[in-house]
Design an enzyme around this catalytic site. Structure first.
Site, short mmCIF file in Angstrom:
data_model
loop_
_atom_site.label_atom_id
_atom_site.label_comp_id
_atom_site.label_asym_id
_atom_site.label_seq_id
_atom_site.Cartn_x
_atom_site.Cartn_y
_atom_site.Cartn_z
N LYS A 57 -1.40 -9.33 3.04
CA LYS A 57 -0.65 -8.89 4.22
C LYS A 57 -1.50 -7.85 4.93
O LYS A 57 -2.14 -7.03 4.27
CB LYS A 57 0.70 -8.28 3.80
CG LYS A 57 1.44 -7.60 4.94
CD LYS A 57 2.90 -7.32 4.59
CE LYS A 57 3.14 -6.00 3.89
NZ LYS A 57 2.74 -4.81 4.67
N ASP A 97 -1.08 -6.02 -0.06
CA ASP A 97 -1.45 -5.34 1.19
C ASP A 97 -2.94 -5.09 1.24
O ASP A 97 -3.53 -4.58 0.26
CB ASP A 97 -0.74 -3.98 1.27
CG ASP A 97 0.50 -4.02 2.14
OD1 ASP A 97 0.59 -4.89 3.02
OD2 ASP A 97 1.36 -3.16 1.92
N GLU A 119 -1.71 -5.29 8.74
CA GLU A 119 -0.93 -4.73 9.85
C GLU A 119 -1.62 -4.97 11.19
O GLU A 119 -2.84 -4.83 11.30
CB GLU A 119 -0.75 -3.22 9.63
CG GLU A 119 0.03 -2.90 8.36
CD GLU A 119 0.25 -1.39 8.14
OE1 GLU A 119 -0.10 -0.59 9.04
OE2 GLU A 119 0.78 -1.05 7.07
N ASP A 156 0.83 -1.20 0.00
CA ASP A 156 0.00 0.00 0.00
C ASP A 156 0.87 1.25 0.00
O ASP A 156 0.36 2.38 -0.04
CB ASP A 156 -1.01 -0.01 1.16
CG ASP A 156 -0.36 -0.08 2.53
OD1 ASP A 156 0.87 -0.20 2.61
OD2 ASP A 156 -1.11 -0.01 3.53
N SER A 157 2.21 1.06 0.00
CA SER A 157 3.12 2.19 -0.25
C SER A 157 2.89 2.76 -1.65
O SER A 157 3.39 3.86 -1.95
CB SER A 157 4.57 1.74 -0.10
OG SER A 157 4.82 0.57 -0.86
N GLU A 214 8.87 -4.15 10.65
CA GLU A 214 9.35 -2.89 10.07
C GLU A 214 9.95 -1.98 11.14
O GLU A 214 9.33 -1.70 12.17
CB GLU A 214 8.18 -2.18 9.36
CG GLU A 214 8.60 -0.85 8.73
CD GLU A 214 7.64 -0.32 7.69
OE1 GLU A 214 6.65 -1.01 7.34
OE2 GLU A 214 7.86 0.83 7.23
O1 KIV Z 1 3.56 -1.12 1.61
C1 KIV Z 1 4.74 -1.49 1.64
O2 KIV Z 1 5.53 -1.21 0.76
C2 KIV Z 1 5.17 -2.27 2.79
C3 KIV Z 1 6.65 -2.43 2.95
C4 KIV Z 1 7.22 -1.21 3.53
C5 KIV Z 1 6.97 -3.62 3.75
O3 KIV Z 1 4.38 -2.70 3.57
#
Ligand code: KIV
Length: 282
Positions: free
Chosen positions: A131, A101, A133, A62-63, A200
């Site tokens: 994934k 994510d 959080e 989600d980055s 992280e």
């Molecule tokens: O969204 C992302 O890129 C991440 C990484 C920083 C692990 O979760």
């Protein structure tokens, strides 16, 4: 000297030639002591390149909210947008495991909604895992997603979706109470059935303890070398995002300068009518 170089090269070669990476492969890698490589990708072209370069796990992070859309945080990205990115990545990848994510707001409220969001990701994009959080606070959501047969990676430490709670992107779990909670959460994620845990920006010693304690692979970003694998944001390690320079980031290219130089030369060639020439026309 020649022998030394060929020996170091051999030592760093993958121990096994996997043709397709699965969650099971990652367990095998951990038990064989082979480090797992993970990078982010959000589009077809870059996903194809990193897959052909042999990366084990492609994370549709989600980055993308920051890197692709220019948002300050990961919070604004939507489920539809994540599915769009994931679909493009899945089309490109032949070998790596593709993990997506779950965006902010799609799994925290209740476990039914979490399951629906995870099913949409898997069904519409064709990805292999999700994934999300958090630890104990998202236990119900993780359980329900896992019950549906969807593999989950848990993400602990600096969890960017909680940035307004933390108030800063500094290293997490330096205090004993937070470190103890993180260890408990990591064990909980494994007990629930997560196939991996991502850590992280936490102290390397703590990440080492987690990695030793868990039988599932532990992947780190800013979590030191004593974990089972590493992940970076592709645009950061390629040097496309110059304004972001945390200590943990190793830049393998300065793509920003290369791109600006190429574009400036193109601009000059267009303005001077040098481009296209006689070989570049029909
Ligand atoms: O969204 C992302 O890129 C991440 C990484 C920083 C692990 O979760």
């Amino acid at each position: 000297m020649k022998f030394y170089f060929s020996l170091t090269r051999t030592l760093h070669m993958p121990k096994t030639n996997y043709t397709r990476i699965t969650t099971k492969t990652l367990f095998e890698m951990k038990s064989n002591g082979e480090k797992i490589s993970m990078l982010t990708a959000y589009d077809f072209t870059l996903a194809k390149l990193i897959d052909s370069a042999g990366i084990d796990v492609v994370l549709v992070g989600d980055s993308a909210s920051n890197v692709i859309s220019g948002n300050q945080t990961t919070l604004p990205i939507t489920l539809d947008q994540m599915i769009y990115h994931a679909t493009s990545v899945v089309r490109a990848v032949q070998r790596a495991l593709v993990v997506v994510d779950m965006p902010f707001g799609t799994y925290q409220a209740d476990s039914k909604e979490a399951l629906k969001s995870a099913i949409r990701i898997m069904k519409e994009s064709g990805a292999h895992a999700v994934k999300l959080e958090g630890g104990a606070e998202v236990k119900g959501s993780i359980e329900r997603i896992l019950q549906a047969g969807i593999p989950v990676i848990g993400h602990l430490g600096l969890t960017p979706q909680s940035i307004y709670k933390f108030g800063t992107y500094q290293v997490r779990a330096k205090e004993k109470s937070e470190a103890d909670q993180l260890l408990k959460d990591a064990e909980l994620l494994q007990d629930l059935g997560c196939f991996s845990v991502l850590l992280e920006k936490i102290p390397a010693d703590l990440a080492c303890q987690v990695s030793k304690r868990l039988s599932v692979p532990v992947i780190g970003i800013g979590a030191g070398p004593y974990v089972d694998g590493q992940v970076l944001v592709l645009h950061d390690m390629l040097g496309m995002t110059q304004e972001f320079h945390p200590r943990f980031l190793r830049r393998y290219l300065n793509l920003q300068d290369l791109i600006i130089d190429a574009v400036q030369r193109y601009n000059k060639d267009v303005k001077s009518a040098d481009f296209p020439n006689e070989n570049e026309q029909y």
